[in-house]
Design a protein around this motif. Structure first.
Motif, PDB file in Angstrom:
ATOM      1  N   UNK A 168       7.486 -14.589 -12.854  1.00 55.75           N
ATOM      2  CA  UNK A 168       7.779 -16.024 -12.855  1.00 55.75           C
ATOM      3  C   UNK A 168       6.924 -16.795 -11.847  1.00 55.75           C
ATOM      4  N   UNK A 169       6.771 -16.250 -10.644  1.00 47.24           N
ATOM      5  CA  UNK A 169       6.094 -16.989  -9.573  1.00 47.24           C
ATOM      6  C   UNK A 169       4.690 -16.508  -9.245  1.00 47.24           C
ATOM      7  N   UNK A 170       4.281 -15.385  -9.811  1.00 46.74           N
ATOM      8  CA  UNK A 170       2.966 -14.818  -9.496  1.00 46.74           C
ATOM      9  C   UNK A 170       2.624 -13.719 -10.490  1.00 46.74           C
ATOM     10  N   UNK A 171       1.387 -13.312 -10.459  1.00 49.00           N
ATOM     11  CA  UNK A 171       0.920 -12.176 -11.239  1.00 49.00           C
ATOM     12  C   UNK A 171       1.095 -10.924 -10.375  1.00 49.00           C
ATOM     13  N   UNK A 172       1.495  -9.825 -11.001  1.00 48.28           N
ATOM     14  CA  UNK A 172       1.613  -8.547 -10.294  1.00 48.28           C
ATOM     15  C   UNK A 172       0.452  -7.678 -10.740  1.00 48.28           C
ATOM     16  N   UNK A 173      -0.288  -7.142  -9.795  1.00 48.08           N
ATOM     17  CA  UNK A 173      -1.411  -6.249 -10.075  1.00 48.08           C
ATOM     18  C   UNK A 173      -1.055  -4.860  -9.575  1.00 48.08           C
ATOM     19  N   UNK A 174      -1.054  -3.906 -10.483  1.00 49.43           N
ATOM     20  CA  UNK A 174      -0.726  -2.516 -10.140  1.00 49.43           C
ATOM     21  C   UNK A 174      -2.018  -1.704 -10.212  1.00 49.43           C
ATOM     22  N   UNK A 175      -2.473  -1.259  -9.058  1.00 50.86           N
ATOM     23  CA  UNK A 175      -3.699  -0.467  -8.950  1.00 50.86           C
ATOM     24  C   UNK A 175      -3.361   0.993  -8.689  1.00 50.86           C
ATOM     25  N   UNK A 176      -4.063   1.887  -9.343  1.00 54.62           N
ATOM     26  CA  UNK A 176      -4.008   3.316  -9.038  1.00 54.62           C
ATOM     27  C   UNK A 176      -5.444   3.723  -8.736  1.00 54.62           C
ATOM     28  N   UNK A 177      -5.739   3.933  -7.480  1.00 56.23           N
ATOM     29  CA  UNK A 177      -7.117   4.169  -7.042  1.00 56.23           C
ATOM     30  C   UNK A 177      -7.465   5.651  -6.921  1.00 56.23           C
ATOM     31  N   UNK A 178      -6.631   6.525  -7.446  1.00 48.73           N
ATOM     32  CA  UNK A 178      -6.844   7.961  -7.315  1.00 48.73           C
ATOM     33  C   UNK A 178      -8.237   8.388  -7.784  1.00 48.73           C
ATOM     34  N   UNK A 179      -8.727   7.786  -8.850  1.00 49.62           N
ATOM     35  CA  UNK A 179     -10.010   8.176  -9.428  1.00 49.62           C
ATOM     36  C   UNK A 179     -11.184   7.349  -8.893  1.00 49.62           C
ATOM     37  N   UNK A 180     -10.944   6.476  -7.945  1.00 47.17           N
ATOM     38  CA  UNK A 180     -12.011   5.639  -7.388  1.00 47.17           C
ATOM     39  C   UNK A 180     -13.065   6.522  -6.710  1.00 47.17           C
ATOM     40  N   UNK A 181     -14.323   6.269  -7.014  1.00 44.31           N
ATOM     41  CA  UNK A 181     -15.413   7.087  -6.470  1.00 44.31           C
ATOM     42  C   UNK A 181     -15.831   6.651  -5.065  1.00 44.31           C
ATOM     43  N   UNK A 182     -15.834   5.338  -4.810  1.00 43.95           N
ATOM     44  CA  UNK A 182     -16.206   4.843  -3.480  1.00 43.95           C
ATOM     45  C   UNK A 182     -15.399   3.575  -3.193  1.00 43.95           C
ATOM     46  N   UNK A 183     -15.169   3.276  -1.924  1.00 41.55           N
ATOM     47  CA  UNK A 183     -14.394   2.083  -1.576  1.00 41.55           C
ATOM     48  C   UNK A 183     -14.949   0.792  -2.172  1.00 41.55           C
ATOM     49  N   UNK A 233      -5.709   4.641   0.518  1.00 43.73           N
ATOM     50  CA  UNK A 233      -6.701   5.242   1.418  1.00 43.73           C
ATOM     51  C   UNK A 233      -8.083   5.289   0.772  1.00 43.73           C
ATOM     52  N   UNK A 234      -8.149   5.221  -0.570  1.00 44.77           N
ATOM     53  CA  UNK A 234      -9.426   5.214  -1.282  1.00 44.77           C
ATOM     54  C   UNK A 234     -10.205   3.915  -1.048  1.00 44.77           C
ATOM     55  N   UNK A 235      -9.522   2.868  -0.548  1.00 41.83           N
ATOM     56  CA  UNK A 235     -10.183   1.591  -0.261  1.00 41.83           C
ATOM     57  C   UNK A 235     -10.908   1.605   1.068  1.00 41.83           C
ATOM     58  N   UNK A 236     -10.605   2.566   1.913  1.00 44.63           N
ATOM     59  CA  UNK A 236     -11.219   2.611   3.231  1.00 44.63           C
ATOM     60  C   UNK A 236     -10.934   1.336   4.007  1.00 44.63           C
ATOM     61  N   UNK A 237     -11.961   0.783   4.620  1.00 44.94           N
ATOM     62  CA  UNK A 237     -11.828  -0.412   5.457  1.00 44.94           C
ATOM     63  C   UNK A 237     -11.544  -1.681   4.654  1.00 44.94           C
ATOM     64  N   UNK A 238     -11.602  -1.619   3.332  1.00 43.67           N
ATOM     65  CA  UNK A 238     -11.350  -2.809   2.511  1.00 43.67           C
ATOM     66  C   UNK A 238      -9.860  -3.094   2.305  1.00 43.67           C
ATOM     67  N   UNK A 239      -9.007  -2.158   2.698  1.00 45.87           N
ATOM     68  CA  UNK A 239      -7.574  -2.419   2.608  1.00 45.87           C
ATOM     69  C   UNK A 239      -7.233  -3.527   3.599  1.00 45.87           C
ATOM     70  N   UNK A 241       0.863  -1.178   0.000  1.00 46.56           N
ATOM     71  CA  UNK A 241       0.000   0.000   0.000  1.00 46.56           C
ATOM     72  C   UNK A 241       0.901   1.230   0.000  1.00 46.56           C
ATOM     73  N   UNK A 242       0.934   1.950  -1.136  1.00 44.24           N
ATOM     74  CA  UNK A 242       1.841   3.078  -1.300  1.00 44.24           C
ATOM     75  C   UNK A 242       1.132   4.396  -1.027  1.00 44.24           C
ATOM     76  N   UNK A 243       1.589   5.070   0.017  1.00 44.59           N
ATOM     77  CA  UNK A 243       1.015   6.347   0.432  1.00 44.59           C
ATOM     78  C   UNK A 243       1.967   7.478   0.060  1.00 44.59           C
ATOM     79  N   UNK A 244       1.416   8.588  -0.376  1.00 40.36           N
ATOM     80  CA  UNK A 244       2.204   9.769  -0.681  1.00 40.36           C
ATOM     81  C   UNK A 244       1.408  10.694  -1.576  1.00 40.36           C
ATOM     82  N   UNK A 245       1.690  11.960  -1.491  1.00 40.42           N
ATOM     83  CA  UNK A 245       0.963  12.926  -2.308  1.00 40.42           C
ATOM     84  C   UNK A 245       1.395  12.820  -3.770  1.00 40.42           C
ATOM     85  N   UNK A 246       0.731  13.571  -4.623  1.00 36.93           N
ATOM     86  CA  UNK A 246       1.081  13.595  -6.047  1.00 36.93           C
ATOM     87  C   UNK A 246       2.550  13.957  -6.226  1.00 36.93           C
ATOM     88  N   UNK A 247       3.215  13.236  -7.113  1.00 40.16           N
ATOM     89  CA  UNK A 247       4.600  13.538  -7.436  1.00 40.16           C
ATOM     90  C   UNK A 247       5.646  13.001  -6.477  1.00 40.16           C
TER      91      UNK A 247
END
Length: 147
Positions: free
Chosen positions: A73-88, A111-117, A33-39
């Motif tokens: 090789x050992x797993x799939x990597x999923x890269x999510x950018x939730x900046x535009x997510x409207x609700x958790x 943080x856009x996931x709320x309690x689902x993180x 879970x990567x936290x930080x402001x824009x840039x």
């Protein structure tokens, strides 16, 4: 007792190096879970992580698609950018549950996931410091041995 691990990154390449270090110790089921402001360098870290483990030529930011996946090789990597997510609850439409169980997830704007993180998420905080960035990973002993 768990301790945090921190790095000071003076350059974008330093941030990318942290991404490669994390990739080398990542395991199936890890959720970063990567936290930080824009840039702050969240996408830079994620790109380096993905390039380290895959042969992906391009790693675009999933700002508009919200998720990109890559085969390692050992797993799939999923890269999510939730900046535009409207609700958790919208994370369920993105296949988040499957990603969390079957692969490694990199989540920008968790943080856009709320309690689902997931409680087990590995918290990566990136903040401005002097002329660079401070990257901190808290409460995960597995990462304390990284240089």
């Amino acid at each position: 007792m768990n301790k945090s691990k921190t790095w000071f990154c003076a350059t974008e390449e330093d941030t990318a190096e942290v991404g490669r270090k994390l990739a080398k110790v990542a395991r199936r089921g890890d959720c970063f879970a990567l936290y930080g402001t824009l840039g702050m360098g969240k996408s830079v870290l994620c790109r380096a992580f993905i390039h380290c483990l895959t042969d992906a030529q391009e790693v675009p930011s999933p700002t508009f698609t919200l998720v990109q996946s890559y085969s390692a090789e050992d797993f799939e990597i999923y890269h999510f950018d939730l900046y535009r997510l409207k609700s958790p609850e919208d994370v369920f439409e993105l296949g988040m549950e499957e990603a969390l169980y079957e692969g490694v997830t990199l989540i920008e704007w968790p943080e856009k996931m709320g309690a689902y993180l997931p409680q087990k998420a590995i918290k990566v905080e990136i903040s401005a410091e002097k002329d660079g960035r401070r990257i901190s990973i808290s409460d995960h002993e597995r990462f304390n041995t990284l240089e």
